[in-house]
Write a protein that holds these residues in place. Structure first.
Motif, PDB file in Angstrom:
ATOM      1  N   GLY A 193      20.787  14.320   0.106  1.00 45.27           N
ATOM      2  CA  GLY A 193      19.775  14.176   1.145  1.00 45.27           C
ATOM      3  C   GLY A 193      18.452  13.704   0.579  1.00 45.27           C
ATOM      4  N   ALA A 194      18.093  14.223  -0.587  1.00 46.29           N
ATOM      5  CA  ALA A 194      16.836  13.825  -1.219  1.00 46.29           C
ATOM      6  C   ALA A 194      16.853  12.340  -1.553  1.00 46.29           C
ATOM      7  CB  ALA A 194      16.615  14.652  -2.486  1.00 46.29           C
ATOM      8  N   LEU A 195      17.971  11.864  -2.088  1.00 50.32           N
ATOM      9  CA  LEU A 195      18.078  10.442  -2.437  1.00 50.32           C
ATOM     10  C   LEU A 195      17.896   9.570  -1.202  1.00 50.32           C
ATOM     11  CD1 LEU A 195      18.718   8.140  -4.389  1.00 50.32           C
ATOM     12  CD2 LEU A 195      21.159   8.574  -3.989  1.00 50.32           C
ATOM     13  N   GLU A 196      18.547   9.923  -0.116  1.00 52.04           N
ATOM     14  CA  GLU A 196      18.438   9.139   1.112  1.00 52.04           C
ATOM     15  C   GLU A 196      16.997   9.106   1.627  1.00 52.04           C
ATOM     16  OE1 GLU A 196      21.237  10.940   3.750  1.00 52.04           O
ATOM     17  OE2 GLU A 196      22.999  10.105   2.729  1.00 52.04           O
ATOM     18  N   LEU A 197      16.343  10.263   1.595  1.00 50.56           N
ATOM     19  CA  LEU A 197      14.963  10.344   2.081  1.00 50.56           C
ATOM     20  C   LEU A 197      14.001   9.566   1.186  1.00 50.56           C
ATOM     21  CD1 LEU A 197      15.059  14.094   3.074  1.00 50.56           C
ATOM     22  CD2 LEU A 197      14.540  12.230   4.660  1.00 50.56           C
ATOM     23  N   PHE A 198      14.172   9.705  -0.110  1.00 51.56           N
ATOM     24  CA  PHE A 198      13.293   8.987  -1.039  1.00 51.56           C
ATOM     25  C   PHE A 198      13.472   7.473  -0.905  1.00 51.56           C
ATOM     26  CE2 PHE A 198      13.311  12.893  -3.968  1.00 51.56           C
ATOM     27  CZ  PHE A 198      12.043  13.284  -3.553  1.00 51.56           C
ATOM     28  N   GLU A 199      14.702   7.026  -0.748  1.00 53.86           N
ATOM     29  CA  GLU A 199      14.934   5.589  -0.610  1.00 53.86           C
ATOM     30  C   GLU A 199      14.322   5.055   0.685  1.00 53.86           C
ATOM     31  OE1 GLU A 199      18.515   3.910  -3.115  1.00 53.86           O
ATOM     32  OE2 GLU A 199      19.271   5.086  -1.427  1.00 53.86           O
ATOM     33  N   LYS A 200      14.372   5.840   1.740  1.00 51.26           N
ATOM     34  CA  LYS A 200      13.730   5.443   2.997  1.00 51.26           C
ATOM     35  C   LYS A 200      12.211   5.377   2.803  1.00 51.26           C
ATOM     36  CE  LYS A 200      17.238   7.220   6.203  1.00 51.26           C
ATOM     37  NZ  LYS A 200      17.529   8.242   7.245  1.00 51.26           N
ATOM     38  N   ALA A 201      11.677   6.340   2.062  1.00 51.45           N
ATOM     39  CA  ALA A 201      10.236   6.351   1.811  1.00 51.45           C
ATOM     40  C   ALA A 201       9.817   5.120   1.002  1.00 51.45           C
ATOM     41  CB  ALA A 201       9.851   7.626   1.057  1.00 51.45           C
ATOM     42  N   ILE A 202      10.604   4.776   0.001  1.00 52.14           N
ATOM     43  CA  ILE A 202      10.305   3.600  -0.821  1.00 52.14           C
ATOM     44  C   ILE A 202      10.332   2.331   0.032  1.00 52.14           C
ATOM     45  CG2 ILE A 202      11.230   2.133  -2.669  1.00 52.14           C
ATOM     46  CD1 ILE A 202      12.105   4.778  -4.060  1.00 52.14           C
ATOM     47  N   ALA A 203      11.335   2.233   0.905  1.00 47.18           N
ATOM     48  CA  ALA A 203      11.467   1.057   1.763  1.00 47.18           C
ATOM     49  C   ALA A 203      10.295   0.943   2.743  1.00 47.18           C
ATOM     50  CB  ALA A 203      12.780   1.119   2.533  1.00 47.18           C
ATOM     51  N   ALA A 204       9.736   2.089   3.124  1.00 46.84           N
ATOM     52  CA  ALA A 204       8.657   2.094   4.108  1.00 46.84           C
ATOM     53  C   ALA A 204       7.272   2.156   3.456  1.00 46.84           C
ATOM     54  CB  ALA A 204       8.823   3.289   5.051  1.00 46.84           C
ATOM     55  N   TRP A 205       7.205   2.059   2.158  1.00 49.15           N
ATOM     56  CA  TRP A 205       5.954   2.359   1.446  1.00 49.15           C
ATOM     57  C   TRP A 205       4.838   1.358   1.732  1.00 49.15           C
ATOM     58  CZ3 TRP A 205       5.171   6.965  -0.285  1.00 49.15           C
ATOM     59  CH2 TRP A 205       4.058   7.230  -1.070  1.00 49.15           C
ATOM     60  N   GLY A 206       5.165   0.145   1.952  1.00 44.77           N
ATOM     61  CA  GLY A 206       4.114  -0.831   2.244  1.00 44.77           C
ATOM     62  C   GLY A 206       3.539  -1.436   0.976  1.00 44.77           C
ATOM     63  N   ASP A 207       2.284  -1.903   1.061  1.00 50.55           N
ATOM     64  CA  ASP A 207       1.662  -2.650  -0.033  1.00 50.55           C
ATOM     65  C   ASP A 207       0.896  -1.786  -1.016  1.00 50.55           C
ATOM     66  OD1 ASP A 207       2.645  -5.020   1.010  1.00 50.55           O
ATOM     67  OD2 ASP A 207       0.881  -5.293   2.295  1.00 50.55           O
ATOM     68  N   GLU A 208       0.731  -0.512  -0.743  1.00 49.18           N
ATOM     69  CA  GLU A 208      -0.003   0.356  -1.659  1.00 49.18           C
ATOM     70  C   GLU A 208       0.792   0.569  -2.944  1.00 49.18           C
ATOM     71  OE1 GLU A 208      -1.553   4.000  -0.267  1.00 49.18           O
ATOM     72  OE2 GLU A 208      -2.379   3.141   1.566  1.00 49.18           O
ATOM     73  N   GLU A 209       0.070   0.963  -3.989  1.00 42.91           N
ATOM     74  CA  GLU A 209       0.724   1.216  -5.270  1.00 42.91           C
ATOM     75  C   GLU A 209       1.813   2.279  -5.103  1.00 42.91           C
ATOM     76  OE1 GLU A 209      -0.390   2.693  -9.805  1.00 42.91           O
ATOM     77  OE2 GLU A 209      -1.971   2.220  -8.360  1.00 42.91           O
ATOM     78  N   MET A 210       2.978   1.996  -5.657  1.00 48.28           N
ATOM     79  CA  MET A 210       4.122   2.884  -5.490  1.00 48.28           C
ATOM     80  C   MET A 210       3.868   4.235  -6.148  1.00 48.28           C
ATOM     81  SD  MET A 210       7.055   3.467  -4.220  1.00 48.28           S
ATOM     82  CE  MET A 210       7.343   1.834  -3.530  1.00 48.28           C
ATOM     83  N   ASP A 211       4.349   5.287  -5.511  1.00 52.55           N
ATOM     84  CA  ASP A 211       4.257   6.641  -6.052  1.00 52.55           C
ATOM     85  C   ASP A 211       5.288   6.784  -7.160  1.00 52.55           C
ATOM     86  OD1 ASP A 211       4.694   9.428  -6.485  1.00 52.55           O
ATOM     87  OD2 ASP A 211       3.751   9.858  -4.564  1.00 52.55           O
TER      88      ASP A 211
END
Length: 212
Positions: A42-60
């Motif tokens: 579940g964590a992997l799925e959520l993190f990958e969705k967050a990465i895909a939605a992150w936008g132009d800001e510097e990646m966390d």
């Protein structure tokens, strides 16, 4: 009216970007909760969705590292390697990420790539406590390669029989070529792990075979 329409469009785009950022942040937080609960899939799925939605800001970078860890925990080594690579490139826990890149490559059977990563990591992170783990992994790889060649050399010597005594010198010469290569790998293993008993045993075994 045209000005108002343009202004409205700009506001909508801004609000959309803010919503996207909030959504990514929310997904990241949910991913962190799943990770803490050891729900790695579940964590992997959520993190990958967050990465895909992150936008132009510097990646966390910490989130990327956690994504890699989640993938590793469920043995998705291709994704683990991918995200540990990204984590290293972002400068987050670069030494640890390097170790797990190598570990993922090992699990994927990409031993030559693993060797290159480990050699570079040992050279680059000489003061890191993870270097000893890198050296141990590298020595283990060299022992495995050495053992395969040792068995191959032994098999060549075992082809000697009463009926082919005239070929014994040639057989031993062929075996020696293979056993010398096995010895080279075993010696490499002892360079990175001087107390490696398997490497030492192979070297002793090679001396015995060549004297037979």
């Amino acid at each position: 009216m045209k000005y108002l329409a343009t202004l409205s469009l700009v506001l909508l785009m801004s609000l959309g970007a803010m919503a996207q950022e909030e959504s990514a942040a929310e997904l990241k937080n949910q991913g962190n909760e799943a990770l803490r609960a050891k729900n790695y899939k579940g964590a992997l799925e959520l993190f990958e969705k967050a990465i895909a939605a992150w936008g132009d800001e510097e990646m966390d970078a910490a989130m990327v590292y956690n994504t890699a860890t989640s993938a590793r925990k469920i043995k998705d080594y291709e994704k683990a390697q991918k995200y540990y690579d990204e984590s290293k490139n972002l400068g987050y826990k670069a030494d640890v990420s390097t170790y797990y890149i190598a570990s993922s490559l090992k699990s994927l059977g990409k031993n030559e790539e693993m060797e290159k990563v480990l050699l570079a990591g040992i050279d680059e992170y000489g003061t890191s406590k993870y270097v000893k783990h890198m050296k141990k992994m590298l020595a283990g790889y060299y022992v495995k390669e050495s053992n395969k060649l040792y068995q191959e050399g032994q098999d060549i010597l075992n082809t000697r029989a009463d009926g082919n005594r005239d070929q014994w010198d040639a057989i031993k010469a062929n075996a020696k070529t293979v056993l010398d290569e096995a010895a080279d790998f075993a010696k490499k293993a002892t360079e990175y792990d001087p107390t490696n008993k398997n490497a030492q045993a192979i070297l002793t075994g090679i001396d015995g075979l060549l004297k037979s």
